[in-house]
Write an enzyme that holds these catalytic residues in place. Structure first.
Site, mmCIF file in Angstrom:
data_model
loop_
_atom_site.group_PDB
_atom_site.id
_atom_site.type_symbol
_atom_site.label_atom_id
_atom_site.label_comp_id
_atom_site.label_asym_id
_atom_site.label_seq_id
_atom_site.Cartn_x
_atom_site.Cartn_y
_atom_site.Cartn_z
ATOM 1 N N VAL A 87 0.072 2.192 -10.826
ATOM 2 C CA VAL A 87 -0.571 1.968 -12.121
ATOM 3 C C VAL A 87 0.416 1.354 -13.121
ATOM 4 C CG1 VAL A 87 -2.287 3.774 -11.730
ATOM 5 C CG2 VAL A 87 -0.136 4.369 -12.865
ATOM 6 N N HIS A 103 -5.844 1.460 -8.150
ATOM 7 C CA HIS A 103 -5.973 2.774 -8.780
ATOM 8 C C HIS A 103 -5.870 2.734 -10.307
ATOM 9 C CE1 HIS A 103 -4.765 4.764 -4.705
ATOM 10 N NE2 HIS A 103 -5.989 4.294 -4.720
ATOM 11 N N GLY A 168 6.315 0.811 0.742
ATOM 12 C CA GLY A 168 6.447 2.061 -0.005
ATOM 13 C C GLY A 168 5.178 2.852 -0.233
ATOM 14 N N THR A 169 4.429 3.078 0.830
ATOM 15 C CA THR A 169 3.264 3.957 0.691
ATOM 16 C C THR A 169 3.215 4.923 1.862
ATOM 17 O OG1 THR A 169 0.843 4.092 0.633
ATOM 18 C CG2 THR A 169 1.782 2.116 1.653
HETATM 19 N N1 APR Z 1 11.429 1.961 -1.221
HETATM 20 C C1 APR Z 1 10.289 1.955 -0.466
HETATM 21 N N2 APR Z 1 9.590 3.046 -0.195
HETATM 22 C C2 APR Z 1 10.035 4.215 -0.692
HETATM 23 C C3 APR Z 1 11.186 4.313 -1.477
HETATM 24 C C4 APR Z 1 11.906 3.124 -1.739
HETATM 25 N N3 APR Z 1 13.018 3.102 -2.465
HETATM 26 N N4 APR Z 1 11.360 5.614 -1.825
HETATM 27 C C5 APR Z 1 10.339 6.308 -1.278
HETATM 28 N N5 APR Z 1 9.538 5.451 -0.598
HETATM 29 C C6 APR Z 1 8.322 5.737 0.163
HETATM 30 C C7 APR Z 1 8.181 7.138 0.726
HETATM 31 O O1 APR Z 1 8.882 7.237 1.968
HETATM 32 C C8 APR Z 1 6.683 7.275 0.898
HETATM 33 O O2 APR Z 1 6.253 6.818 2.169
HETATM 34 O O3 APR Z 1 7.226 5.585 -0.701
HETATM 35 C C9 APR Z 1 6.146 6.342 -0.192
HETATM 36 C C10 APR Z 1 5.520 7.041 -1.367
HETATM 37 O O4 APR Z 1 4.375 7.721 -0.933
HETATM 38 P P1 APR Z 1 3.432 8.438 -1.989
HETATM 39 O O5 APR Z 1 4.276 9.198 -2.949
HETATM 40 O O6 APR Z 1 2.402 9.155 -1.232
HETATM 41 O O7 APR Z 1 2.803 7.220 -2.811
HETATM 42 P P2 APR Z 1 1.529 6.338 -2.478
HETATM 43 O O8 APR Z 1 1.369 6.132 -1.020
HETATM 44 O O9 APR Z 1 1.626 5.140 -3.354
HETATM 45 O O10 APR Z 1 0.376 7.266 -3.016
HETATM 46 C C11 APR Z 1 -0.927 6.811 -2.995
HETATM 47 O O11 APR Z 1 -1.739 8.728 -4.191
HETATM 48 O O12 APR Z 1 -1.467 10.257 -5.925
HETATM 49 C C12 APR Z 1 -2.116 9.121 -5.487
HETATM 50 O O13 APR Z 1 -3.222 7.516 -6.766
HETATM 51 C C13 APR Z 1 -1.937 7.944 -6.406
HETATM 52 O O14 APR Z 1 -1.660 5.608 -5.883
HETATM 53 C C14 APR Z 1 -1.262 6.930 -5.524
HETATM 54 C C15 APR Z 1 -1.739 7.322 -4.140
#
Ligand code: APR
Length: 226
Positions: A87, A103, A168-169
């Site tokens: 966001v 989102h 990074g998800t």
């Molecule tokens: N570079 C790349 N990836 C990274 C880094 C980095 N420096 N640091 C952490 N990560 C990775 C983690 O290993 C993990 O797989 O980023 C990912 C973050 O995962 P989440 O915290 O689950 O985030 P996301 O997948 O974007 O969440 C999805 O959940 O809460 C809701 O709506 C919110 O959009 C969000 C959705």
């Protein structure tokens, strides 16, 4: 080449914004459902507004990282469309011109009466801030349990892509996590994450790296293949 880039919280981690699931399901000390669900907003709107006010203030203090910048530069040679779960506005500030926020967006507010009534909002959002029709405004964020209005647009971006780059998800939140299934069988898929949730396969090349280093490696691999 048509490139679809799917980004999650890890994309902005090195800019100083915390991911959601790297700290035991707590997001800046809160249970995610408390601050990111319609029920949470109903039971304690002040807490939720205050939480997003803090996130908004924090966003205005951070900057895009070299990963964001590299993706923006990729537009010089390719048709790049970014679908982000984030966001924040760091892709836009880095210079990316086609960014779809699956989102929602922290710097926008919407009416609790009509979600399509959306306003730019950079300051704190408080109880008593109303839309033109006199209804309370809320953060323009897609909370848990809410529909994801831009999902069809995101699907079509992935379906048309020659290359899909995922960064990074945790791939835990649907429907966003299902987008990868819409890549064609000819599409090359790259996945960048220090703790990747999927394995390399014939179709997917995984870079177990942070966004800043991993994206540069993906781009260099794409350029080599051309
Ligand atoms: N570079 C790349 N990836 C990274 C880094 C980095 N420096 N640091 C952490 N990560 C990775 C983690 O290993 C993990 O797989 O980023 C990912 C973050 O995962 P989440 O915290 O689950 O985030 P996301 O997948 O974007 O969440 C999805 O959940 O809460 C809701 O709506 C919110 O959009 C969000 C959705």
């Amino acid at each position: 080449m048509k490139i679809a880039v799917l980004t999650g919280a890890g994309m902005s981690a090195e800019s100083g914004l915390k991911t959601f699931r790297d700290s035991n399901g707590l997001w800046e000390g809160h249970n995610v459902m408390e601050v990111a669900s319609p029920e949470g907003f109903k039971s304690n709107p002040e807490l939720v507004l205050d939480f997003y006010n803090q996130r908004r203030q924090q966003l205005l203090e951070v900057h895009p990282n070299v990963g964001h910048t590299a993706l923006a530069k990729l537009e010089q040679n390719h048709e790049v469309k970014i679908v982000t779960q984030n966001v924040d506005d760091l892709h836009e500030r880095a210079g990316s011109s086609k960014v779809l926020h699956l989102h929602g967006e922290l710097l926008k507010a919407s009416s609790t009466y009509d979600r399509l009534d959306v306003l730019d909002w950079r300051n704190d959002l408080n109880l008593g801030d109303f839309c033109k029709q006199g209804y309370q405004l809320r953060p323009n964020i897609v909370w848990f349990g809410e529909a994801v209005p831009l999902m069809d647009d995101a699907i079509s971006i992935v379906e048309q892509a020659d290359i899909v780059i995922i960064v990074g998800t945790s791939m835990q939140v649907y429907p966003a996590a299902g987008l990868i299934q819409y890549a064609t069988s000819n599409a090359q898929i790259y996945f960048v994450d220090p703790k990747p949730s999927i394995n390399s396969s014939e179709k997917i090349t995984v870079f177990t790296e942070k966004a800043t280093t991993g994206i540069l490696k993906v781009i260099s691999q794409i350029n080599k293949a051309l």
